[in-house]
Design an enzyme around this catalytic site. Structure first.
Site, short mmCIF file in Angstrom:
data_model
loop_
_atom_site.label_atom_id
_atom_site.label_comp_id
_atom_site.label_asym_id
_atom_site.label_seq_id
_atom_site.Cartn_x
_atom_site.Cartn_y
_atom_site.Cartn_z
N GLY A 26 28.27 39.75 49.99
CA GLY A 26 29.22 39.08 49.12
C GLY A 26 30.60 39.64 49.37
CG PHE A 28 29.58 43.17 46.69
CD1 PHE A 28 28.70 43.94 47.43
CD2 PHE A 28 29.15 41.93 46.23
CE1 PHE A 28 27.42 43.51 47.70
CE2 PHE A 28 27.86 41.49 46.49
CZ PHE A 28 26.99 42.27 47.24
CB ALA A 94 14.40 43.56 40.64
CG ASP A 137 29.87 38.20 36.56
OD1 ASP A 137 30.09 37.02 36.21
OD2 ASP A 137 29.72 38.54 37.75
#
Length: 359
Positions: A26, A28, A94, A137
């Site tokens: 992304g 980031f 996860a 967010d």
């Protein structure tokens, strides 16, 4: 950085972790699945380039806020460290993917199914707020499945605290988050209650889970028309949403959503009000029948120093990431452009994130 032959493994020869596969990327940076060499434990590691302008106080705030949270419905922060080129953030893995993928793959969820996930989301938000952390967010993409225990329903876990704020040391007043989920008061870029903004976003999540569409978009919206983004923002400011006639949703569920998607934040239902609502109380898992007691346990657990990464170690890593000497004060981060007025927002997609650094 895209995967493939050009992908540079940032964990080459790392003493503790080894890369298993590339997961995502992304604005980031990127994320890999890795494992501990000695235990075989799998973790997700987010890598952010240590370039000028990226290692801001907002990154440090993300680490400090996330590291203090220990809860079954929040992805666990494990540690952070530096490589030659990156800041690495190690988190619980996860394995079940995110809720956005699940909702779209099923063309929306049945009401009982959506409620099961929503109950867990609200419990997680309640815990974070009790820890004085607002996520800012909340959205389907930032909600992950933990399906590691076979034969049991998956746990829902909040992740990504990049826009989070701790009410003890910051007062939110800038536009952050994802426009499709963003509360009206956030778009106005005035000081607001971040906890109530999180509740609005949770309401958008519930609507979207049920309808497989966002409440403030319309079928007639033209993605190629630059005015479409402004129209969506104007609907948000008026809480102008419509339930699709093709979706069967109970009156109790619609009542709860109507109490969440309220423009005047002071009149919006609280987390406690949601938990007491009849629709929320239906088929509530046994462990959550007393949410206050449930979360009080994890609030106390989150105070245990032996379970937490020390704030001092995080600040030390960030000090080095910013190229500062021990004890050297960080220069003020460059101020971002002031929040734009509604009619001048330029977004490639109504679901793209907008972000303004806190002053």
């Amino acid at each position: 950085m895209a995967p493939g032959s050009s992908f540079e493994n940032p964990l080459t020869d790392h003493p503790k972790y080894v890369t298993l596969k590339y997961l995502s990327e992304g604005s980031f940076g990127f994320v890999v699945l890795a494992k501990e060499r000695t235990t075989g434990k799998q973790v997700a590691i987010k890598f952010m380039e240590r370039t000028e302008g990226k290692m801001t106080k907002n990154v440090e705030r993300e680490l400090l806020n996330h590291s203090m949270l220990i809860h079954p419905h929040v992805v666990r922060f494990e540690e952070c460290f530096l490589t030659d080129k990156h800041l690495a953030i190690v988190m619980e893995y996860a394995a079940g993917g995110n809720l956005f993928t699940h909702v779209t793959a099923n063309n929306g969820l049945k009401e009982d199914h959506a409620r099961f996930f929503f109950q867990q989301i609200i419990v997680a938000i309640d815990y974070c707020h009790k820890m004085k952390v607002s996520n800012r967010d909340i959205k389907l993409e930032n909600t992950l499945f933990d399906s590691s225990q076979k034969g049991r329903n998956p746990l829902i876990k909040l992740c990504d605290f990049g826009y989070s704020i701790n009410e003890e040391n910051s007062k939110p007043k800038t536009a952050v988050g994802t426009p499709g989920y963003t509360a009206p008061e956030v778009l106005k870029s005035r000081q607001y209650d971040a906890k109530l903004a999180d509740i609005w976003s949770a309401g958008v999540m519930l609507f979207t889970m049920l309808c497989c569409s966002y409440p403030f978009e319309r079928k007639e919206d033209d993605d190629q028309d630059p005015r479409t983004q402004t129209k969506i923002m104007q609907r948000i400011l008026k809480a102008d949403y419509k339930w699709p006639s093709s979706r069967r949703v109970s009156s109790e569920c619609k009542d709860l959503v109507s109490k969440i998607l309220v423009v005047d934040a002071s009149k919006r239902i609280t987390v406690q009000g949601i938990q007491e609502h009849p629709w929320f109380q239906t088929a509530l898992p046994g462990s959550l029948t007393s949410v206050d007691e449930y979360n009080a346990h994890y609030v106390e657990l989150s105070k245990a120093p032996d379970l937490l990464v020390s704030r001092e170690s995080i600040k030390s890593v960030m000090q080095e990431a910013r190229g500062l000497q021990p004890g050297q004060a960080a220069p003020s981060d460059a101020a971002s452009d002031p929040p734009k007025a509604l009619d001048s927002l330029e977004l490639d997609d109504p679901l793209d994130a907008i972000y303004e650094e806190e002053p």
